[in-house]
Design an enzyme around this catalytic site. Structure first.
Site, PDB file in Angstrom:
ATOM      1  N   GLY A  70      15.752  34.534 -21.834  1.00  0.00           N
ATOM      2  CA  GLY A  70      15.543  35.842 -20.688  1.00  0.00           C
ATOM      3  C   GLY A  70      15.926  37.208 -21.323  1.00  0.00           C
ATOM      4  O   GLY A  70      15.906  37.576 -22.066  1.00  0.00           O
ATOM      5  N   ARG A  71      15.625  37.554 -19.964  1.00  0.00           N
ATOM      6  CA  ARG A  71      15.909  39.110 -20.562  1.00  0.00           C
ATOM      7  C   ARG A  71      17.309  39.260 -20.122  1.00  0.00           C
ATOM      8  O   ARG A  71      18.222  40.567 -20.243  1.00  0.00           O
ATOM      9  CB  ARG A  71      15.318  39.979 -18.967  1.00  0.00           C
TER      10      ARG A  71
ATOM     11  N   GLU B 168      19.535  41.004 -22.983  1.00  0.00           N
ATOM     12  CA  GLU B 168      19.337  42.509 -23.615  1.00  0.00           C
ATOM     13  C   GLU B 168      20.834  43.363 -23.002  1.00  0.00           C
ATOM     14  O   GLU B 168      20.671  44.315 -23.511  1.00  0.00           O
ATOM     15  CB  GLU B 168      18.038  43.133 -23.582  1.00  0.00           C
TER      16      GLU B 168
ATOM     17  N   CYS C  97      15.906  31.884 -27.960  1.00  0.00           N
ATOM     18  CA  CYS C  97      15.138  32.357 -27.374  1.00  0.00           C
ATOM     19  C   CYS C  97      15.636  34.140 -27.542  1.00  0.00           C
ATOM     20  O   CYS C  97      15.724  34.417 -28.637  1.00  0.00           O
ATOM     21  CB  CYS C  97      14.820  32.731 -25.981  1.00  0.00           C
ATOM     22  N   HIS C  98      15.939  34.691 -26.612  1.00  0.00           N
ATOM     23  CA  HIS C  98      16.826  36.372 -26.803  1.00  0.00           C
ATOM     24  C   HIS C  98      18.134  36.351 -27.426  1.00  0.00           C
ATOM     25  O   HIS C  98      18.861  36.865 -27.431  1.00  0.00           O
ATOM     26  CB  HIS C  98      15.614  36.883 -25.428  1.00  0.00           C
TER      27      HIS C  98
ATOM     28  N   TYR D 218      13.397  33.587 -30.817  1.00  0.00           N
ATOM     29  CA  TYR D 218      12.497  34.199 -30.315  1.00  0.00           C
ATOM     30  C   TYR D 218      11.478  35.871 -31.142  1.00  0.00           C
ATOM     31  O   TYR D 218      12.111  36.175 -31.206  1.00  0.00           O
ATOM     32  CB  TYR D 218      12.037  34.907 -28.717  1.00  0.00           C
TER      33      TYR D 218
END
Length: 195
Positions: free
Chosen positions: A89-90, A93, A119-120, A139
């Site tokens: 997800g976000r 980051e 993923c992330h 991802y």
């Protein structure tokens, strides 16, 4: 089966399926999973986002659910945990900017403890400097970070449903890979399910 104590690292706008489904799978087989987030205490929650693959150039994003925090991030002792899960997800980051997050990830890597990242989530692994010489996936947009961190990129299949294991590290590109990702992670944990 030996019950494992597993730490899950989340933050606001973590991918909903990538946090909730692994949590439920790991609990279903009897493992003890604790969720943590910087600046959050037990009883707090994070917002999630649902990412979907609908034919656009990248994933779409929709509001998800509240995801409960069950342990105190500031007080967590990684030595008391057997494994680590990092959803995507976000959240990764900005979580990768937290020195304590990096310290926790490095603890698990240095101890050869199982790490499952999807993923992330691999943005955190790259920031922690633990991908050097490791085969992994993520991802596809995270590929440059994986390679610059010294990781060997493993291809993502067209349905993003594949996963890779390299020693203690199990990675996958996105939530459609849950069956393979969690199966491989359970193998690394030594968890056997009778069929």
């Amino acid at each position: 089966m030996a019950v494992k104590k597993i730490l899950m690292l989340v933050g606001d706008y973590v991918e909903d399926y990538e946090a909730m489904v692994p949590l439920q799978i790991l609990q279903m087989v009897g493992h003890n999973v604790r969720t943590v987030c910087p600046d959050k205490k037990p009883g707090d929650w994070v917002r999630t986002a649902i990412h979907d693959f609908e034919g656009d150039q990248t994933y779409s994003e929709k509001p998800g659910h509240r995801f409960a925090i069950t342990a105190d991030f500031d007080a967590v002792d990684p030595a008391k945990y057997d494994a680590l899960v990092i959803p995507g997800g976000r959240a990764p980051e900005y979580l990768r900017l937290d020195p304590r997050v990096i310290e926790l990830v490095r603890h698990f890597a240095a101890g050869g403890k199982p790490i499952a990242s999807i993923c992330h989530g691999q943005q955190i692994l790259a920031a922690a400097g633990i991908l050097e010489g490791k085969r992994c996936t993520a991802y596809p947009a995270v590929r440059p970070e994986v390679e610059r961190a010294g990781g060997t990129w493993c291809e993502v299949n067209e349905t993003v449903s594949n996963a890779y294991t390299d020693g203690n590290l199990v990675t996958a590109p996105a939530w459609p890979a849950h069956p393979e990702w969690m199966r491989k992670f359970l193998d690394v944990l030594g968890t056997r399910i009778e069929t």
